[in-house]
Design a protein around this motif. Structure first.
Motif, mmCIF file in Angstrom:
data_model
loop_
_atom_site.group_PDB
_atom_site.id
_atom_site.type_symbol
_atom_site.label_atom_id
_atom_site.label_comp_id
_atom_site.label_asym_id
_atom_site.label_seq_id
_atom_site.Cartn_x
_atom_site.Cartn_y
_atom_site.Cartn_z
ATOM 1 N N GLN A 81 0.828 -1.208 0.000
ATOM 2 C CA GLN A 81 0.000 0.000 0.000
ATOM 3 C C GLN A 81 0.862 1.258 0.000
ATOM 4 O O GLN A 81 0.416 2.317 -0.424
ATOM 5 N N THR A 82 2.086 1.119 0.449
ATOM 6 C CA THR A 82 2.994 2.273 0.539
ATOM 7 C C THR A 82 4.063 2.253 -0.543
ATOM 8 O O THR A 82 4.485 3.312 -1.012
ATOM 9 N N TYR A 83 4.489 1.067 -0.954
ATOM 10 C CA TYR A 83 5.615 0.935 -1.882
ATOM 11 C C TYR A 83 5.251 0.058 -3.073
ATOM 12 O O TYR A 83 4.393 -0.824 -2.978
ATOM 13 N N SER A 84 5.950 0.283 -4.164
ATOM 14 C CA SER A 84 5.809 -0.546 -5.355
ATOM 15 C C SER A 84 7.167 -1.152 -5.677
ATOM 16 O O SER A 84 8.175 -0.444 -5.720
ATOM 17 N N TYR A 85 7.192 -2.456 -5.896
ATOM 18 C CA TYR A 85 8.446 -3.156 -6.178
ATOM 19 C C TYR A 85 8.143 -4.415 -6.960
ATOM 20 O O TYR A 85 6.997 -4.864 -7.021
ATOM 21 N N ASP A 86 9.172 -4.978 -7.566
ATOM 22 C CA ASP A 86 8.980 -6.228 -8.307
ATOM 23 C C ASP A 86 9.786 -7.350 -7.661
ATOM 24 O O ASP A 86 10.605 -7.116 -6.769
ATOM 25 N N ASP A 87 9.525 -8.568 -8.117
ATOM 26 C CA ASP A 87 10.177 -9.740 -7.530
ATOM 27 C C ASP A 87 11.694 -9.698 -7.663
ATOM 28 O O ASP A 87 12.411 -10.153 -6.767
ATOM 29 N N ALA A 88 12.200 -9.150 -8.748
ATOM 30 C CA ALA A 88 13.654 -9.070 -8.941
ATOM 31 C C ALA A 88 14.299 -8.194 -7.864
ATOM 32 O O ALA A 88 15.374 -8.514 -7.357
ATOM 33 N N GLN A 89 13.627 -7.107 -7.502
ATOM 34 C CA GLN A 89 14.157 -6.230 -6.455
ATOM 35 C C GLN A 89 14.166 -6.946 -5.107
ATOM 36 O O GLN A 89 15.129 -6.832 -4.343
ATOM 37 N N VAL A 90 13.093 -7.689 -4.830
ATOM 38 C CA VAL A 90 13.011 -8.433 -3.574
ATOM 39 C C VAL A 90 14.114 -9.478 -3.511
ATOM 40 O O VAL A 90 14.801 -9.620 -2.490
ATOM 41 N N ARG A 91 14.309 -10.211 -4.600
ATOM 42 C CA ARG A 91 15.368 -11.236 -4.632
ATOM 43 C C ARG A 91 16.740 -10.609 -4.405
ATOM 44 O O ARG A 91 17.585 -11.176 -3.696
ATOM 45 N N LYS A 92 16.968 -9.432 -4.967
ATOM 46 C CA LYS A 92 18.257 -8.757 -4.806
ATOM 47 C C LYS A 92 18.490 -8.359 -3.338
ATOM 48 O O LYS A 92 19.588 -8.520 -2.806
ATOM 49 N N ILE A 93 17.441 -7.842 -2.690
ATOM 50 C CA ILE A 93 17.544 -7.469 -1.271
ATOM 51 C C ILE A 93 17.827 -8.701 -0.417
ATOM 52 O O ILE A 93 18.744 -8.707 0.411
ATOM 53 N N VAL A 94 17.043 -9.762 -0.629
ATOM 54 C CA VAL A 94 17.192 -10.978 0.176
ATOM 55 C C VAL A 94 18.567 -11.601 -0.048
ATOM 56 O O VAL A 94 19.223 -12.055 0.900
ATOM 57 N N LYS A 95 19.040 -11.604 -1.289
ATOM 58 C CA LYS A 95 20.366 -12.150 -1.587
ATOM 59 C C LYS A 95 21.448 -11.363 -0.857
ATOM 60 O O LYS A 95 22.373 -11.940 -0.280
ATOM 61 N N ALA A 96 21.344 -10.037 -0.869
ATOM 62 C CA ALA A 96 22.341 -9.209 -0.190
ATOM 63 C C ALA A 96 22.367 -9.509 1.310
ATOM 64 O O ALA A 96 23.446 -9.616 1.909
ATOM 65 N N LEU A 97 21.185 -9.663 1.908
ATOM 66 C CA LEU A 97 21.120 -9.965 3.342
ATOM 67 C C LEU A 97 21.683 -11.352 3.637
ATOM 68 O O LEU A 97 22.459 -11.524 4.591
ATOM 69 N N ARG A 98 21.317 -12.332 2.817
ATOM 70 C CA ARG A 98 21.845 -13.693 3.022
ATOM 71 C C ARG A 98 23.356 -13.736 2.839
ATOM 72 O O ARG A 98 24.061 -14.417 3.598
ATOM 73 N N ASP A 99 23.855 -13.033 1.831
ATOM 74 C CA ASP A 99 25.301 -12.994 1.606
ATOM 75 C C ASP A 99 26.023 -12.391 2.806
ATOM 76 O O ASP A 99 27.080 -12.878 3.213
ATOM 77 N N ALA A 100 25.443 -11.325 3.371
ATOM 78 C CA ALA A 100 26.068 -10.683 4.529
ATOM 79 C C ALA A 100 26.084 -11.622 5.730
ATOM 80 O O ALA A 100 27.094 -11.727 6.433
ATOM 81 N N VAL A 101 24.990 -12.333 5.959
ATOM 82 C CA VAL A 101 24.936 -13.289 7.065
ATOM 83 C C VAL A 101 25.916 -14.434 6.803
ATOM 84 O O VAL A 101 26.618 -14.884 7.720
ATOM 85 N N GLY A 102 25.990 -14.897 5.571
ATOM 86 C CA GLY A 102 26.937 -15.947 5.219
ATOM 87 C C GLY A 102 28.368 -15.541 5.503
ATOM 88 O O GLY A 102 29.171 -16.345 5.991
#
Length: 75
Positions: free
Chosen positions: A36-57
């Motif tokens: 309701q506040t933001y517009s985004y696509d699946d590719a952007q979500v995957r990029k964010i999640v990958k960056a977070l997982r890489d940092a935790v790794g």
């Protein structure tokens, strides 16, 4: 207090502060999921999640462990 005890105490103090700050930051990233506040696509979500997982790794590699916890962090 011995040098070893001082190092352990400082580690605990800094780890709790830094991990809780990181968890707060991750929660804020999660707030971006509000469609309701933001517009985004699946590719952007995957990029964010990958960056977070890489940092935790990277952290796991540096500590040599694969542990995870939920909620507020305490040592």
């Amino acid at each position: 207090m011995s040098k070893s005890e001082e190092k352990k105490s400082k580690f605990k103090e800094l780890a709790e502060k830094r991990v809780n700050k990181a968890l707060d930051g991750i929660r804020l990233v999660g707030n971006l999921s509000n469609r309701q506040t933001y517009s985004y696509d699946d590719a952007q979500v995957r990029k964010i999640v990958k960056a977070l997982r890489d940092a935790v790794g990277e952290v796991e590699t540096r500590f040599g462990s694969n542990s995870s916890q939920g909620g507020e962090f305490k040592l």
